[in-house]
Motif scaffolding. Structure first.
Motif, PDB file in Angstrom:
ATOM      1  N   VAL A 299       0.842  -1.202   0.000  1.00 18.55           N
ATOM      2  CA  VAL A 299       0.000   0.000   0.000  1.00 18.55           C
ATOM      3  C   VAL A 299       0.875   1.250   0.000  1.00 18.55           C
ATOM      4  O   VAL A 299       0.611   2.224  -0.715  1.00 18.55           O
ATOM      5  CB  VAL A 299      -0.941   0.004   1.220  1.00 18.55           C
ATOM      6  N   VAL A 300       1.928   1.208   0.804  1.00 19.06           N
ATOM      7  CA  VAL A 300       2.861   2.329   0.866  1.00 19.06           C
ATOM      8  C   VAL A 300       3.519   2.548  -0.489  1.00 19.06           C
ATOM      9  O   VAL A 300       3.666   3.686  -0.956  1.00 19.06           O
ATOM     10  CB  VAL A 300       3.931   2.080   1.957  1.00 19.06           C
ATOM     11  N   ARG A 301       3.913   1.465  -1.155  1.00 16.84           N
ATOM     12  CA  ARG A 301       4.548   1.583  -2.471  1.00 16.84           C
ATOM     13  C   ARG A 301       3.591   2.231  -3.472  1.00 16.84           C
ATOM     14  O   ARG A 301       3.965   3.095  -4.261  1.00 16.84           O
ATOM     15  CB  ARG A 301       4.980   0.204  -2.967  1.00 16.84           C
ATOM     16  N   GLU A 302       2.328   1.799  -3.421  1.00 14.55           N
ATOM     17  CA  GLU A 302       1.327   2.364  -4.335  1.00 14.55           C
ATOM     18  C   GLU A 302       1.101   3.855  -4.062  1.00 14.55           C
ATOM     19  O   GLU A 302       0.724   4.616  -4.963  1.00 14.55           O
ATOM     20  CB  GLU A 302       0.009   1.606  -4.211  1.00 14.55           C
ATOM     21  N   ALA A 303       1.350   4.267  -2.806  1.00 14.16           N
ATOM     22  CA  ALA A 303       1.166   5.678  -2.446  1.00 14.16           C
ATOM     23  C   ALA A 303       2.404   6.514  -2.750  1.00 14.16           C
ATOM     24  O   ALA A 303       2.432   7.713  -2.469  1.00 14.16           O
ATOM     25  CB  ALA A 303       0.817   5.796  -0.965  1.00 14.16           C
ATOM     26  N   GLY A 304       3.430   5.880  -3.320  1.00 12.57           N
ATOM     27  CA  GLY A 304       4.622   6.629  -3.708  1.00 12.57           C
ATOM     28  C   GLY A 304       5.840   6.373  -2.872  1.00 12.57           C
ATOM     29  O   GLY A 304       6.889   6.991  -3.103  1.00 12.57           O
ATOM     30  N   GLY A 305       5.751   5.473  -1.884  1.00 10.62           N
ATOM     31  CA  GLY A 305       6.914   5.166  -1.058  1.00 10.62           C
ATOM     32  C   GLY A 305       7.929   4.315  -1.806  1.00 10.62           C
ATOM     33  O   GLY A 305       7.564   3.513  -2.672  1.00 10.62           O
ATOM     34  N   THR A 306       9.208   4.514  -1.506  1.00  5.50           N
ATOM     35  CA  THR A 306      10.264   3.714  -2.132  1.00  5.50           C
ATOM     36  C   THR A 306      10.756   2.676  -1.143  1.00  5.50           C
ATOM     37  O   THR A 306      11.034   2.996   0.014  1.00  5.50           O
ATOM     38  CB  THR A 306      11.441   4.603  -2.571  1.00  5.50           C
ATOM     39  N   LEU A 307      10.842   1.439  -1.591  1.00  9.87           N
ATOM     40  CA  LEU A 307      11.200   0.329  -0.708  1.00  9.87           C
ATOM     41  C   LEU A 307      12.262  -0.535  -1.383  1.00  9.87           C
ATOM     42  O   LEU A 307      11.969  -1.584  -1.938  1.00  9.87           O
ATOM     43  CB  LEU A 307       9.953  -0.514  -0.385  1.00  9.87           C
ATOM     44  N   ASN A 308      13.486  -0.063  -1.349  1.00  7.82           N
ATOM     45  CA  ASN A 308      14.581  -0.805  -1.951  1.00  7.82           C
ATOM     46  C   ASN A 308      15.636  -1.073  -0.891  1.00  7.82           C
ATOM     47  O   ASN A 308      16.351  -0.159  -0.468  1.00  7.82           O
ATOM     48  CB  ASN A 308      15.191  -0.008  -3.124  1.00  7.82           C
ATOM     49  N   PHE A 309      15.718  -2.311  -0.425  1.00  6.97           N
ATOM     50  CA  PHE A 309      16.643  -2.659   0.649  1.00  6.97           C
ATOM     51  C   PHE A 309      17.959  -3.187   0.073  1.00  6.97           C
ATOM     52  O   PHE A 309      17.964  -3.984  -0.863  1.00  6.97           O
ATOM     53  CB  PHE A 309      16.039  -3.719   1.560  1.00  6.97           C
TER      54      PHE A 309
END
Length: 404
Positions: A299-309
Motif C-alpha cells: 500500500v505504501v509503495r502504491e502511495a509513492g513510497g520507495t522500498l529498496n533494501f
C-alpha cells in the motif's frame, strides 16, 4: 485505592528505585561511562599489533594513553578514534590504507548512509539487545553511528544511559521531529551524545505513542488540505535525511508492533534485520508478521513510497546450541530462506543477561566479571553476528572488504 491511582503509585515507586540504583551503579554523577580498553584490545580494534601501539607510545607519536595502577597502558574509545585519525594521516587521503583506519563512508563514491531497521512484532525476540550491541559495535569499529529508539518502552535508551521518566521531558524523542503540529522541531535538536565515543542517540519514551494516535486523525483531515502535507510513512525518512551527513550508519530499534512508527522505519530503512527466536510459536508469529508487513508495504509503495533494501536478513537470537528443537527450527529457517538467514546466530548467554542487570552491554563490562569461558563464548557470538552485518554494510557500499 482505585486501580489507576495504585498503578500510578507503583510507577512512581519503581522509577524512584531505578533512579537510586543508577546513582549506586554509576557514581558520582549517576551517568554511565564506557570502560577503558587494554592495549591488546585497542590494537585489535584499530587493526595493528600491540607492539606497534607500544612503539607509538614510546616515541610519543599520536595521542598518549593513560596507565592503570599496574602501569599498563589503557585507552579510551576516544583515544582509539584519535589514533585511527593519526594513523590515517600517515597515508594518502582516500587511499585503501587510510580508509582501513578511518572507516567513514565517502558520499562521493556513492556510499550512502546505511539505515538498519531491527524489527519483529513479537516481544522477546532480542530486538533491543541486538540493536544496542550492534550500534556499540559499529561505533567501536570507528563508524559514526546514530541509534534511534522508536519503542515507547525505551529499553534501548535505558541501556544507553537514559531513564526516560527522569531524563526526558517533552519533544525529546523522534516524535518531536515527525509530529504534525507547530511544535515540530528539527531532528538535530533531539539527538544526544552517549558515553560511547562516536555513538549518538535519539531516545524514546511514552510520547512516541502519540504518533500512533495522531496519525489516523491527520490522515482523516488530510483530504481537505489544499496542499497535502508529508505522508506519515515519509516522516521518519525525512527526519533522518536532515542529519544523514553526520553519520555512516543509523540503527532503528522498532517497537514490537506493526504500527505507523514501524512502517515509517521500514520506509526509511536501507536494510532490514528481523530477529527470530527459534521456537515454533515465534516462527508462526513471524509468518503473520511477514504477511502483514508485505500487505502494508505494498500500500505504501502504491502511495509513492520507495522500498529498496540493500539487504534483508533474519537473525536467530537467544539460540541454545544444545537444544534439539531449536537446532531443528534453525535448520528449517535456513532451508526456507537460505543466505537471508545470517550464518552466525546470537547465542543465549548468562553473560549478556548478567550485564543487563546493571543496564550494561557485554561491550561495557570487563572479562574479569565472568568466568573466562562464559565471557569468551558470548563475545565470540556477538562478534560473529556484528561483523557479518558490518560485511553486508561494506558490500552495500561497494567495498571489497572491511576497511577497503
Amino acid at each position: 485505592m482505585v486501580a489507576d491511582e495504585q498503578i500510578a503509585r507503583d510507577a512512581e515507586v519503581l522509577s524512584a528505585q531505578l533512579g537510586e540504583m543508577r546513582m549506586r551503579l554509576f557514581p558520582p554523577s549517576s551517568r554511565k561511562i564506557m570502560r577503558s580498553f587494554t592495549s591488546g584490545e585497542a590494537a585489535k580494534l584499530i587493526g595493528v599489533s600491540d607492539g606497534y601501539l607500544r612503539q607509538l607510545s614510546l616515541s610519543e607519536e599520536g595521542p598518549s594513553p593513560a596507565t592503570d595502577e599496574r602501569g599498563r597502558r589503557v585507552y579510551t574509545l576516544s583515544d582509539i578514534n584519535a589514533l585511527r585519525v593519526f594513523l590515517a594521516s600517515q597515508h594518502e587521503p582516500g587511499s585503501p590504507k587510510a580508509r582501513a583506519y578511518v572507516r567513514h563512508r565517502n558520499p562521493e563514491l556513492g556510499e550512502h548512509c546505511q539505515v538498519i531497521a531491527v524489527t519483529n512484532f513479537k516481544g522477546g525476540s532480542g530486538k533491543t539487545t541486538t540493536s544496542t550491541h550492534l550500534a556499540q559495535y559499529l561505533a567501536m569499529q570507528g563508524y559514526r553511528t546514530l541509534a534511534v529508539d522508536l519503542d515507547p518502552q525505551a529499553s534501548l535508551s535505558s541501556l544507553l544511559g537514559y531513564q526516560p521518566e527522569l531524563d526526558l521531558t517533552g519533544n525529546d524523542t523522534i516524535y518531536g521531529a515527525i509530529r504534525y503540529d507547530a511544535q515540530r522541531v528539527p531532528m538535530k535538536t533531539v539527538i544526544r551524545q552517549t558515553y560511547v565515543d562516536g555513538l549518538d542517540l535519539v531516545p524514546g519514551n511514552l510520547e512516541l505513542q502519540e504518533f500512533e494516535h495522531t496519525t489516523p486523525q491527520h490522515l482523516a483531515m488530510r483530504h481537505g488540505e489544499e496542499e497535502p502535507s508529508e505522508l506519515f510513512f515519509a516522516r521518519v525518512q525525512s527526519a533522518l535525511m536532515s542529519v544523514e551527513a553526520d553519520y555512516d550508519v543509523v540503527v532503528l530499534d522498532c517497537p514490537p508492533q506493526l504500527g505507523y512508527l514501524t512502517l515509517g522505519a521500514l520506509c526509511a530503512a536501507t536494510s532490514v534485520l528481523v530477529t527470530v527466536h527459534p521456537q515454533m510459536l515465534d516462527v508462526a508469529s513471524m509468518s503473520q508478521f511477514l504477511f502483514m508487513t508485505s500487505d502494508l508495504l505494498s500500500v505504501v509503495r502504491e502511495a509513492g513510497g520507495t522500498l529498496n533494501f540493500d539487504f534483508l536478513r533474519y537473525l536467530i537470537t537467544r539460540y541454545e546450541p544444545q537444544d534439539g528443537p531449536q537446532t531443528q527450527i534453525s535448520g528449517f529457517l535456513r532451508a526456507q530462506f537460505g543466505e537471508r538467514v545470517l550464518t552466525a546466530p546470537m547465542v543465549k548467554s548468562t553473560a549478556i543477561s548478567d550485564a543487563g542487570l546493571t543496564k550494561q552491554t557485554l561491550y561495557e563490562v570487563g572479562r574479569e566479571n565472568f568466568t573466562r569461558a562464559t565471557y569468551d563464548r558470548a563475545m565470540e557470538s556477538l562478534t560473529a553476528v556484528n561483523s557479518e552485518i558490518e560485511a553486508l554494510i561494506s558490500a552495500a557500499w561497494g567495498r571489497a572488504q572491511k576497511g577497503g
